[in-house]
Design a protein around this motif. Structure first.
Motif, PDB file in Angstrom:
ATOM      1  N   ARG A  74       0.837  -1.202   0.000  1.00  0.00           N
ATOM      2  CA  ARG A  74       0.000   0.000   0.000  1.00  0.00           C
ATOM      3  C   ARG A  74       0.869   1.248   0.000  1.00  0.00           C
ATOM      4  N   ALA A  75       1.903   1.267   0.827  1.00  0.00           N
ATOM      5  CA  ALA A  75       2.801   2.424   0.890  1.00  0.00           C
ATOM      6  C   ALA A  75       3.493   2.654  -0.449  1.00  0.00           C
ATOM      7  N   ASP A  76       3.809   1.584  -1.169  1.00  0.00           N
ATOM      8  CA  ASP A  76       4.463   1.715  -2.472  1.00  0.00           C
ATOM      9  C   ASP A  76       3.519   2.269  -3.541  1.00  0.00           C
ATOM     10  N   LEU A  77       2.228   2.026  -3.397  1.00  0.00           N
ATOM     11  CA  LEU A  77       1.264   2.545  -4.368  1.00  0.00           C
ATOM     12  C   LEU A  77       0.991   4.039  -4.181  1.00  0.00           C
ATOM     13  N   ILE A  78       1.147   4.529  -2.972  1.00  0.00           N
ATOM     14  CA  ILE A  78       0.748   5.907  -2.653  1.00  0.00           C
ATOM     15  C   ILE A  78       1.497   6.956  -3.459  1.00  0.00           C
ATOM     16  N   ASN A 101      -1.105  15.758   3.629  1.00  0.00           N
ATOM     17  CA  ASN A 101      -1.497  14.875   4.732  1.00  0.00           C
ATOM     18  C   ASN A 101      -1.249  13.407   4.389  1.00  0.00           C
ATOM     19  N   VAL A 102      -1.514  13.026   3.141  1.00  0.00           N
ATOM     20  CA  VAL A 102      -1.281  11.650   2.710  1.00  0.00           C
ATOM     21  C   VAL A 102       0.216  11.341   2.737  1.00  0.00           C
ATOM     22  N   VAL A 103       1.021  12.269   2.225  1.00  0.00           N
ATOM     23  CA  VAL A 103       2.474  12.064   2.181  1.00  0.00           C
ATOM     24  C   VAL A 103       3.036  11.964   3.604  1.00  0.00           C
ATOM     25  N   LYS A 104       2.587  12.838   4.510  1.00  0.00           N
ATOM     26  CA  LYS A 104       3.061  12.792   5.898  1.00  0.00           C
ATOM     27  C   LYS A 104       2.651  11.483   6.573  1.00  0.00           C
ATOM     28  N   ALA A 105       1.408  11.080   6.369  1.00  0.00           N
ATOM     29  CA  ALA A 105       0.930   9.840   6.994  1.00  0.00           C
ATOM     30  C   ALA A 105       1.688   8.632   6.451  1.00  0.00           C
ATOM     31  N   ARG A 106       2.002   8.648   5.157  1.00  0.00           N
ATOM     32  CA  ARG A 106       2.769   7.545   4.566  1.00  0.00           C
ATOM     33  C   ARG A 106       4.171   7.499   5.174  1.00  0.00           C
ATOM     34  N   ALA A 107       4.796   8.665   5.317  1.00  0.00           N
ATOM     35  CA  ALA A 107       6.147   8.716   5.891  1.00  0.00           C
ATOM     36  C   ALA A 107       6.139   8.168   7.316  1.00  0.00           C
ATOM     37  N   SER A 108       5.153   8.545   8.082  1.00  0.00           N
ATOM     38  CA  SER A 108       5.041   8.072   9.464  1.00  0.00           C
ATOM     39  C   SER A 108       4.811   6.555   9.508  1.00  0.00           C
ATOM     40  N   ALA A 109       3.948   6.075   8.623  1.00  0.00           N
ATOM     41  CA  ALA A 109       3.619   4.645   8.606  1.00  0.00           C
ATOM     42  C   ALA A 109       4.804   3.794   8.160  1.00  0.00           C
ATOM     43  N   THR A 110       5.584   4.280   7.214  1.00  0.00           N
ATOM     44  CA  THR A 110       6.706   3.472   6.727  1.00  0.00           C
ATOM     45  C   THR A 110       7.891   3.498   7.694  1.00  0.00           C
ATOM     46  N   GLN A 111       7.947   4.503   8.560  1.00  0.00           N
ATOM     47  CA  GLN A 111       9.025   4.564   9.547  1.00  0.00           C
ATOM     48  C   GLN A 111       8.760   3.646  10.732  1.00  0.00           C
ATOM     49  N   MET A 112       7.511   3.322  10.965  1.00  0.00           N
ATOM     50  CA  MET A 112       7.140   2.477  12.103  1.00  0.00           C
ATOM     51  C   MET A 112       7.377   1.014  11.748  1.00  0.00           C
ATOM     52  N   LYS A 113       8.400   0.426  12.359  1.00  0.00           N
ATOM     53  CA  LYS A 113       8.735  -0.984  12.131  1.00  0.00           C
ATOM     54  C   LYS A 113       8.598  -1.733  13.447  1.00  0.00           C
ATOM     55  N   SER A 148      -4.677   5.288   6.570  1.00  0.00           N
ATOM     56  CA  SER A 148      -5.969   4.887   5.998  1.00  0.00           C
ATOM     57  C   SER A 148      -6.942   6.062   5.970  1.00  0.00           C
ATOM     58  N   GLN A 149      -6.957   6.834   7.056  1.00  0.00           N
ATOM     59  CA  GLN A 149      -7.845   8.010   7.108  1.00  0.00           C
ATOM     60  C   GLN A 149      -7.440   9.046   6.070  1.00  0.00           C
ATOM     61  N   ALA A 150      -6.144   9.297   5.929  1.00  0.00           N
ATOM     62  CA  ALA A 150      -5.671  10.280   4.953  1.00  0.00           C
ATOM     63  C   ALA A 150      -6.024   9.827   3.538  1.00  0.00           C
ATOM     64  N   LEU A 151      -5.848   8.547   3.257  1.00  0.00           N
ATOM     65  CA  LEU A 151      -6.218   8.022   1.936  1.00  0.00           C
ATOM     66  C   LEU A 151      -7.718   8.121   1.700  1.00  0.00           C
ATOM     67  N   GLY A 152      -8.495   7.845   2.743  1.00  0.00           N
ATOM     68  CA  GLY A 152      -9.953   7.961   2.633  1.00  0.00           C
ATOM     69  C   GLY A 152     -10.373   9.379   2.286  1.00  0.00           C
ATOM     70  N   ARG A 153      -9.744  10.365   2.956  1.00  0.00           N
ATOM     71  CA  ARG A 153     -10.061  11.777   2.650  1.00  0.00           C
ATOM     72  C   ARG A 153      -9.656  12.118   1.219  1.00  0.00           C
ATOM     73  N   LEU A 154      -8.491  11.617   0.801  1.00  0.00           N
ATOM     74  CA  LEU A 154      -8.029  11.866  -0.563  1.00  0.00           C
ATOM     75  C   LEU A 154      -9.028  11.328  -1.575  1.00  0.00           C
ATOM     76  N   LEU A 155      -9.476  10.113  -1.377  1.00  0.00           N
ATOM     77  CA  LEU A 155     -10.404   9.506  -2.326  1.00  0.00           C
ATOM     78  C   LEU A 155     -11.775  10.186  -2.296  1.00  0.00           C
ATOM     79  N   MET A 156     -12.185  10.692  -1.122  1.00  0.00           N
ATOM     80  CA  MET A 156     -13.454  11.416  -1.050  1.00  0.00           C
ATOM     81  C   MET A 156     -13.351  12.751  -1.792  1.00  0.00           C
ATOM     82  N   VAL A 157     -12.241  13.446  -1.607  1.00  0.00           N
ATOM     83  CA  VAL A 157     -12.066  14.752  -2.247  1.00  0.00           C
ATOM     84  C   VAL A 157     -11.987  14.606  -3.770  1.00  0.00           C
ATOM     85  N   THR A 158     -11.451  13.490  -4.236  1.00  0.00           N
ATOM     86  CA  THR A 158     -11.329  13.307  -5.696  1.00  0.00           C
ATOM     87  C   THR A 158     -12.678  13.262  -6.387  1.00  0.00           C
ATOM     88  N   GLU A 159     -13.733  13.006  -5.633  1.00  0.00           N
ATOM     89  CA  GLU A 159     -15.077  12.994  -6.225  1.00  0.00           C
ATOM     90  C   GLU A 159     -15.434  14.363  -6.808  1.00  0.00           C
TER      91      GLU A 159
END
Length: 196
Positions: free
Chosen positions: A50-54, A74-86, A108-119
């Protein structure tokens, strides 16, 4: 044969039997522990997918000239935080698992907002690359769900073995501790309200 010899043979037989059961039980715990580690690695692999697709999704969305920059940030920041957590499979404490789950939940929340806004962007929704990435992301979310369920099943099987008598005694002596599985996010018991 004297009673002393018979007693020694019975005691030796019991010791062999108990030792064999202990070895078998220990090996079973090791096998279960490795299964938990393997399923944890599968969970991390799906989250990594998922992180690689973002980045591709974000770059495709950036092509839409008026798109809200703060949503992308917000999506980029959330991805960075998620990929740093091992979290190492050998150190799956409830606290670390909860922290891992929280960072992935933020993504997941940031991606959800992104997909909602794309509408609000018909050109973006019509973009074939965006639709393809969106489909891959949905498929990956399904993979994550399956991996998490498999992990929880492996943890439950391990915990049953580690907590059952007399294996719990052997587990305590040899350092096999009960493991934590994934839990639902706080507030997820309430269905989201849909308004038109």
């Amino acid at each position: 044969m004297s009673t002393k010899n018979i007693t020694l043979i019975v005691i030796a037989g019991l010791l062999l039997f108990v030792g064999g059961c202990g070895c078998n039980g220990y090996n079973g715990l090791v096998q279960q522990d490795e299964t938990v580690s393997k399923t944890w690695n599968n969970v991390q692999s799906d989250y990594q997918r998922r992180a690689d697709l973002i980045p591709n999704l974000v770059n495709t969305v950036k092509g839409e000239a008026n798109f809200e920059q703060s949503t992308l940030e917000n999506v980029v920041k959330a991805r960075a935080s998620a990929t740093q957590m091992k979290v190492d499979a050998k150190d799956l404490t409830p606290e670390k698992l909860q922290e891992f789950q929280a960072t992935q939940g933020q993504l997941s929340q940031a991606l959800g907002r992104l997909l909602m806004v794309t509408e609000n962007y018909p050109n973006l929704r019509a973009n074939e690359a965006f639709r393809g990435l969106q489909a891959q992301l949905e498929g990956t979310e399904n993979r994550i769900k399956v991996s998490r369920n498999d992990f929880n099943a492996a943890v439950a099987e391990y915990n049953i073995k580690a907590r059952s008598f007399p294996m719990n005694i052997l587990a305590g002596i040899t350092g096999f501790k009960v493991k934590e599985g994934f839990k639902a996010d706080t507030g997820s018991e309430k269905a989201p309200e849909v308004k038109f």
